[in-house]
Design a protein around this motif. Structure first.
Motif, PDB file in Angstrom:
ATOM      1  N   MET A  78       0.088   8.103   8.871  1.00 52.49           N
ATOM      2  CA  MET A  78       1.180   8.193   9.841  1.00 52.49           C
ATOM      3  C   MET A  78       1.100   7.042  10.854  1.00 52.49           C
ATOM      4  SD  MET A  78       3.829   9.859  10.750  1.00 52.49           S
ATOM      5  CE  MET A  78       3.914  11.615  10.629  1.00 52.49           C
ATOM      6  N   ARG A  79      -0.096   6.723  11.273  1.00 53.71           N
ATOM      7  CA  ARG A  79      -0.282   5.623  12.224  1.00 53.71           C
ATOM      8  C   ARG A  79       0.145   4.287  11.610  1.00 53.71           C
ATOM      9  NH1 ARG A  79      -5.523   4.232  15.923  1.00 53.71           N
ATOM     10  NH2 ARG A  79      -4.765   2.234  16.624  1.00 53.71           N
ATOM     11  N   GLU A  80      -0.247   4.072  10.352  1.00 54.66           N
ATOM     12  CA  GLU A  80       0.148   2.842   9.666  1.00 54.66           C
ATOM     13  C   GLU A  80       1.669   2.792   9.496  1.00 54.66           C
ATOM     14  OE1 GLU A  80      -3.703   1.869   6.812  1.00 54.66           O
ATOM     15  OE2 GLU A  80      -2.297   3.421   6.171  1.00 54.66           O
ATOM     16  N   GLU A  81       2.273   3.924   9.158  1.00 54.82           N
ATOM     17  CA  GLU A  81       3.728   3.991   8.992  1.00 54.82           C
ATOM     18  C   GLU A  81       4.438   3.638  10.297  1.00 54.82           C
ATOM     19  OE1 GLU A  81       7.461   4.412   7.365  1.00 54.82           O
ATOM     20  OE2 GLU A  81       5.586   4.497   6.250  1.00 54.82           O
ATOM     21  N   MET A  82       3.953   4.170  11.398  1.00 56.46           N
ATOM     22  CA  MET A  82       4.565   3.873  12.699  1.00 56.46           C
ATOM     23  C   MET A  82       4.444   2.390  13.037  1.00 56.46           C
ATOM     24  SD  MET A  82       3.436   7.275  14.850  1.00 56.46           S
ATOM     25  CE  MET A  82       3.583   6.408  16.380  1.00 56.46           C
ATOM     26  N   ALA A  83       3.265   1.836  12.805  1.00 57.81           N
ATOM     27  CA  ALA A  83       3.045   0.417  13.082  1.00 57.81           C
ATOM     28  C   ALA A  83       3.927  -0.450  12.191  1.00 57.81           C
ATOM     29  CB  ALA A  83       1.570   0.066  12.890  1.00 57.81           C
ATOM     30  N   ILE A 102      11.392  -5.107  -7.179  1.00 61.73           N
ATOM     31  CA  ILE A 102      10.504  -5.574  -8.251  1.00 61.73           C
ATOM     32  C   ILE A 102       9.728  -4.400  -8.846  1.00 61.73           C
ATOM     33  CG2 ILE A 102       8.421  -6.930  -8.730  1.00 61.73           C
ATOM     34  CD1 ILE A 102       9.579  -8.994  -6.669  1.00 61.73           C
ATOM     35  N   ASN A 103       9.192  -3.540  -8.000  1.00 59.12           N
ATOM     36  CA  ASN A 103       8.452  -2.376  -8.496  1.00 59.12           C
ATOM     37  C   ASN A 103       9.350  -1.450  -9.309  1.00 59.12           C
ATOM     38  OD1 ASN A 103       5.847  -2.954  -7.626  1.00 59.12           O
ATOM     39  ND2 ASN A 103       6.223  -2.115  -5.599  1.00 59.12           N
ATOM     40  N   ASP A 104      10.577  -1.256  -8.841  1.00 56.39           N
ATOM     41  CA  ASP A 104      11.524  -0.426  -9.591  1.00 56.39           C
ATOM     42  C   ASP A 104      11.817  -1.018 -10.960  1.00 56.39           C
ATOM     43  OD1 ASP A 104      11.673   1.403  -7.524  1.00 56.39           O
ATOM     44  OD2 ASP A 104      13.607   0.665  -6.774  1.00 56.39           O
ATOM     45  N   LEU A 105      12.024  -2.331 -11.008  1.00 57.90           N
ATOM     46  CA  LEU A 105      12.299  -2.987 -12.291  1.00 57.90           C
ATOM     47  C   LEU A 105      11.104  -2.905 -13.230  1.00 57.90           C
ATOM     48  CD1 LEU A 105      14.290  -6.126 -11.104  1.00 57.90           C
ATOM     49  CD2 LEU A 105      15.164  -4.212 -12.443  1.00 57.90           C
ATOM     50  N   ILE A 106       9.927  -3.047 -12.682  1.00 57.47           N
ATOM     51  CA  ILE A 106       8.717  -2.950 -13.508  1.00 57.47           C
ATOM     52  C   ILE A 106       8.613  -1.557 -14.110  1.00 57.47           C
ATOM     53  CG2 ILE A 106       6.188  -2.848 -13.409  1.00 57.47           C
ATOM     54  CD1 ILE A 106       6.348  -5.240 -11.459  1.00 57.47           C
ATOM     55  N   HIS A 107       8.824  -0.538 -13.290  1.00 54.46           N
ATOM     56  CA  HIS A 107       8.751   0.835 -13.802  1.00 54.46           C
ATOM     57  C   HIS A 107       9.854   1.104 -14.812  1.00 54.46           C
ATOM     58  CE1 HIS A 107       5.471   2.107 -11.299  1.00 54.46           C
ATOM     59  NE2 HIS A 107       6.088   1.692 -10.213  1.00 54.46           N
ATOM     60  N   CYS A 167      11.062  -7.791  12.639  1.00 51.09           N
ATOM     61  CA  CYS A 167      10.760  -8.903  11.728  1.00 51.09           C
ATOM     62  C   CYS A 167      11.671  -8.848  10.502  1.00 51.09           C
ATOM     63  CB  CYS A 167       9.294  -8.854  11.302  1.00 51.09           C
ATOM     64  SG  CYS A 167       8.832 -10.252  10.238  1.00 51.09           S
ATOM     65  N   SER A 168      12.694  -9.676  10.513  1.00 49.95           N
ATOM     66  CA  SER A 168      13.657  -9.675   9.403  1.00 49.95           C
ATOM     67  C   SER A 168      13.028 -10.182   8.099  1.00 49.95           C
ATOM     68  CB  SER A 168      14.882 -10.514   9.756  1.00 49.95           C
ATOM     69  OG  SER A 168      14.514 -11.858   9.973  1.00 49.95           O
ATOM     70  N   LEU A 169      12.064 -11.075   8.191  1.00 47.77           N
ATOM     71  CA  LEU A 169      11.426 -11.589   6.973  1.00 47.77           C
ATOM     72  C   LEU A 169      10.665 -10.488   6.245  1.00 47.77           C
ATOM     73  CD1 LEU A 169      10.100 -15.039   8.249  1.00 47.77           C
ATOM     74  CD2 LEU A 169      12.093 -14.589   6.824  1.00 47.77           C
ATOM     75  N   CYS A 170       9.978  -9.651   6.981  1.00 50.13           N
ATOM     76  CA  CYS A 170       9.243  -8.555   6.344  1.00 50.13           C
ATOM     77  C   CYS A 170      10.191  -7.482   5.818  1.00 50.13           C
ATOM     78  CB  CYS A 170       8.224  -7.954   7.309  1.00 50.13           C
ATOM     79  SG  CYS A 170       6.784  -9.035   7.538  1.00 50.13           S
ATOM     80  N   ARG A 171      11.336  -7.304   6.466  1.00 47.83           N
ATOM     81  CA  ARG A 171      12.327  -6.360   5.941  1.00 47.83           C
ATOM     82  C   ARG A 171      12.837  -6.834   4.581  1.00 47.83           C
ATOM     83  NH1 ARG A 171      14.124  -6.291  11.345  1.00 47.83           N
ATOM     84  NH2 ARG A 171      15.883  -7.639  10.833  1.00 47.83           N
ATOM     85  N   VAL A 172      13.108  -8.121   4.462  1.00 45.65           N
ATOM     86  CA  VAL A 172      13.548  -8.686   3.182  1.00 45.65           C
ATOM     87  C   VAL A 172      12.428  -8.570   2.152  1.00 45.65           C
ATOM     88  CG1 VAL A 172      14.204 -10.824   1.996  1.00 45.65           C
ATOM     89  CG2 VAL A 172      15.254 -10.238   4.185  1.00 45.65           C
ATOM     90  N   TYR A 173      11.208  -8.865   2.574  1.00 46.02           N
ATOM     91  CA  TYR A 173      10.063  -8.739   1.677  1.00 46.02           C
ATOM     92  C   TYR A 173       9.958  -7.311   1.145  1.00 46.02           C
ATOM     93  CZ  TYR A 173       5.317  -8.574  -0.101  1.00 46.02           C
ATOM     94  OH  TYR A 173       4.225  -8.404  -0.908  1.00 46.02           O
ATOM     95  N   GLU A 174      10.117  -6.324   2.027  1.00 46.27           N
ATOM     96  CA  GLU A 174      10.030  -4.928   1.605  1.00 46.27           C
ATOM     97  C   GLU A 174      11.117  -4.595   0.582  1.00 46.27           C
ATOM     98  OE1 GLU A 174       9.366  -0.615   3.618  1.00 46.27           O
ATOM     99  OE2 GLU A 174      10.962  -1.835   4.488  1.00 46.27           O
ATOM    100  N   GLN A 175      12.330  -5.029   0.832  1.00 55.20           N
ATOM    101  CA  GLN A 175      13.436  -4.765  -0.098  1.00 55.20           C
ATOM    102  C   GLN A 175      13.159  -5.395  -1.465  1.00 55.20           C
ATOM    103  OE1 GLN A 175      16.693  -6.383   2.142  1.00 55.20           O
ATOM    104  NE2 GLN A 175      17.186  -4.412   3.075  1.00 55.20           N
ATOM    105  N   LYS A 192       0.834  -1.199   0.000  1.00 59.29           N
ATOM    106  CA  LYS A 192       0.000   0.000   0.000  1.00 59.29           C
ATOM    107  C   LYS A 192       0.877   1.261   0.000  1.00 59.29           C
ATOM    108  CE  LYS A 192      -3.597   2.344   2.659  1.00 59.29           C
ATOM    109  NZ  LYS A 192      -4.322   2.376   3.934  1.00 59.29           N
ATOM    110  N   LYS A 193       1.953   1.223   0.746  1.00 58.21           N
ATOM    111  CA  LYS A 193       2.874   2.360   0.838  1.00 58.21           C
ATOM    112  C   LYS A 193       3.478   2.668  -0.530  1.00 58.21           C
ATOM    113  CE  LYS A 193       7.035   3.769   3.322  1.00 58.21           C
ATOM    114  NZ  LYS A 193       8.007   3.360   4.353  1.00 58.21           N
ATOM    115  N   GLN A 194       3.815   1.633  -1.283  1.00 59.12           N
ATOM    116  CA  GLN A 194       4.424   1.836  -2.596  1.00 59.12           C
ATOM    117  C   GLN A 194       3.417   2.317  -3.633  1.00 59.12           C
ATOM    118  OE1 GLN A 194       7.306  -1.086  -4.001  1.00 59.12           O
ATOM    119  NE2 GLN A 194       7.205  -2.012  -1.976  1.00 59.12           N
ATOM    120  N   ILE A 195       2.184   1.923  -3.482  1.00 56.62           N
ATOM    121  CA  ILE A 195       1.161   2.277  -4.474  1.00 56.62           C
ATOM    122  C   ILE A 195       0.622   3.692  -4.263  1.00 56.62           C
ATOM    123  CG2 ILE A 195      -1.164   1.736  -5.303  1.00 56.62           C
ATOM    124  CD1 ILE A 195      -0.472  -1.223  -4.767  1.00 56.62           C
ATOM    125  N   GLY A 196       0.272   4.005  -3.027  1.00 58.54           N
ATOM    126  CA  GLY A 196      -0.363   5.300  -2.849  1.00 58.54           C
ATOM    127  C   GLY A 196      -0.083   5.970  -1.522  1.00 58.54           C
ATOM    128  N   GLY A 197       0.591   5.306  -0.654  1.00 58.00           N
ATOM    129  CA  GLY A 197       0.902   5.909   0.635  1.00 58.00           C
ATOM    130  C   GLY A 197       0.054   5.345   1.760  1.00 58.00           C
TER     131      GLY A 197
END
Length: 86
Positions: free
Chosen positions: A25-30, A51-56, A38-46, A17-22
């Protein structure tokens, strides 16, 4: 907020959601709180960002079928990006 901290499914949703449209602030903090522990979610985010950068980057290509050279080049770039992450 406590609910999202322990829920990877919600965290990955916020990552997208953050990459698509933002996100709010509460969601960002959470999300940041979840990513801090959570290292798995950090890797997922990277990987998601990559992938989004390559697509663009390759969106300008208007072909219905990729030729073999372009496929190989894209695979090299993805592999190189993944090596940087790991």
């Amino acid at each position: 907020m406590k609910e999202i901290i322990s829920n990877c499914k919600k965290a990955t949703f916020l990552i997208e959601k953050k990459q698509i449209g933002g996100i709010t602030m509460r969601e960002e903090m959470a999300l940041q709180l979840h990513l801090a522990c959570c290292s798995l979610c950090r890797v997922y985010e990277q990987q998601s960002i990559m992938i989004n950068d390559l697509i663009h980057k390759f969106q300008f290509i208007k072909v219905t079928q990729l030729d073999d050279d372009l496929k190989k080049e894209m695979q090299k770039q993805i592999a190189a990006s993944l090596e940087k992450i790991n």
